[in-house]
Motif scaffolding. Structure first.
Motif, PDB file in Angstrom:
ATOM      1  N   LYS A 187      45.640  68.674  83.571  1.00 43.59           N
ATOM      2  CA  LYS A 187      46.702  66.985  83.527  1.00 43.59           C
ATOM      3  C   LYS A 187      46.238  66.695  85.165  1.00 43.59           C
ATOM      4  N   GLN A 188      45.369  67.062  85.984  1.00 41.78           N
ATOM      5  CA  GLN A 188      45.307  66.696  87.323  1.00 41.78           C
ATOM      6  C   GLN A 188      43.873  66.172  87.607  1.00 41.78           C
ATOM      7  N   LEU A 189      43.011  67.642  86.946  1.00 43.61           N
ATOM      8  CA  LEU A 189      41.744  67.170  86.441  1.00 43.61           C
ATOM      9  C   LEU A 189      41.148  66.499  85.528  1.00 43.61           C
ATOM     10  N   GLY A 190      42.236  65.950  84.403  1.00 38.98           N
ATOM     11  CA  GLY A 190      41.518  65.495  83.126  1.00 38.98           C
ATOM     12  C   GLY A 190      41.079  66.784  82.054  1.00 38.98           C
ATOM     13  N   VAL A 191      41.173  67.768  82.239  1.00 38.08           N
ATOM     14  CA  VAL A 191      40.238  68.398  80.999  1.00 38.08           C
ATOM     15  C   VAL A 191      41.547  69.627  80.424  1.00 38.08           C
ATOM     16  N   SER A 192      40.757  70.245  79.001  1.00 41.67           N
ATOM     17  CA  SER A 192      41.711  71.131  78.478  1.00 41.67           C
ATOM     18  C   SER A 192      42.068  71.813  78.510  1.00 41.67           C
ATOM     19  N   ARG A 193      42.563  72.765  78.000  1.00 40.03           N
ATOM     20  CA  ARG A 193      43.234  74.170  79.208  1.00 40.03           C
ATOM     21  C   ARG A 193      41.878  75.837  78.946  1.00 40.03           C
ATOM     22  N   PHE A 194      40.795  75.083  78.103  1.00 43.21           N
ATOM     23  CA  PHE A 194      39.877  75.989  77.741  1.00 43.21           C
ATOM     24  C   PHE A 194      39.597  76.132  79.013  1.00 43.21           C
TER      25      PHE A 194
END
Length: 249
Positions: A52-59
């Motif tokens: 959430k903080q980085l704005g990326v997916s889990r992968f």
């Protein structure tokens, strides 16, 4: 309206990473947070909150944690999640032995060449060390300290030697940051100056004795710190009862 700060608000904001290098960028970002102790030894790693903080997916986050686990910076436990690994003093001790031998030999190769560019770079580095210490800027000092040692390897083009040192540097850097104090900064400057004096005098024995004494002094302080703060070290309890065998001579 500003939202409430999250547990990882020290990490870059969402959308900071360019496409094509997200996994590498996430890995580098988390590594820096761990090595700088912003994420301290033993800290839990909430994958969802990091995403959430980085704005990326889990992968990319999962891949980054797996890579950091290979480097010994993260522990991944099935069903229990990931944590920042505790520093292992035994690994640091081995690494310091490797450094002691490699840097001694690098100095032996360098001494006598009196390379003016190296001398100028080391003069500038010593001045930068003193400037950072004068304002108690430990993080900047640490980077300048690392560069002091790298100057010799860069100029001698000992790329394989430097690669060996860099591979194990992350855990050593964590350990060294734990003992950074104004007193340690002053001692490091004096120890570096002794090494530089040997280089200036083209005296290999003097420079090598100085680098070995410098590494030993740092290691002795680290052992003392580990004994008084065993919870930060994977083998801290062992140090409390076991006598160390450093320096190696």
């Amino acid at each position: 309206m500003k939202t409430e700060a999250g547990p990882y608000d020290f990490l870059p904001d969402a959308g900071s990473f360019a496409r094509g290098s997200v996994t590498v960028d996430v890995t580098n970002t988390l590594r820096q947070a761990i090595v700088s102790l912003t994420l301290p030894p033993g800290a839990g790693l909430d994958k969802s909150a990091i995403c959430k903080q980085l704005g990326v997916s889990r992968f990319p986050v999962s891949e980054a944690l797996a890579r950091l686990a290979e480097e010994g910076l993260v522990d991944i436990a099935p069903q229990r999640g990931s944590t920042v690994s505790l520093v292992k003093i035994a690994d640091v001790r081995e690494y310091m032995l490797i450094r002691k031998g490699l840097e001694s030999e690098a100095l032996r190769v360098l001494i006598g060449k009196h390379d003016e560019e190296v001398i100028a770079a080391l003069h500038a580095n010593m001045a930068a060390q003193r400037a950072a210490a004068s304002i108690d800027d430990a993080e900047t000092f640490h980077q300048i300290d690392v560069d002091f040692h790298d100057i010799i390897f860069r100029r001698m083009r000992l790329t394989r030697v430097k690669a060996i040192i860099d591979k194990a540097r992350a855990n050593l850097d964590r350990a060294r940051r734990l003992i950074i104090t104004p007193r340690r900064l002053a001692l490091t400057i004096a120890e570096h100056q002794a090494i530089f004096d040997g280089i200036l005098a083209a005296d290999a024995a003097q420079a090598i004795a100085a680098i070995r004494a410098h590494i030993d002094a740092v290691m002795v302080e680290l052992f003392a710190f580990a004994r008084s703060h065993p919870h930060l070290f994977a083998d801290g309890a062992e140090l409390a009862v076991d006598s160390d065998d450093f320096p190696f001579g």
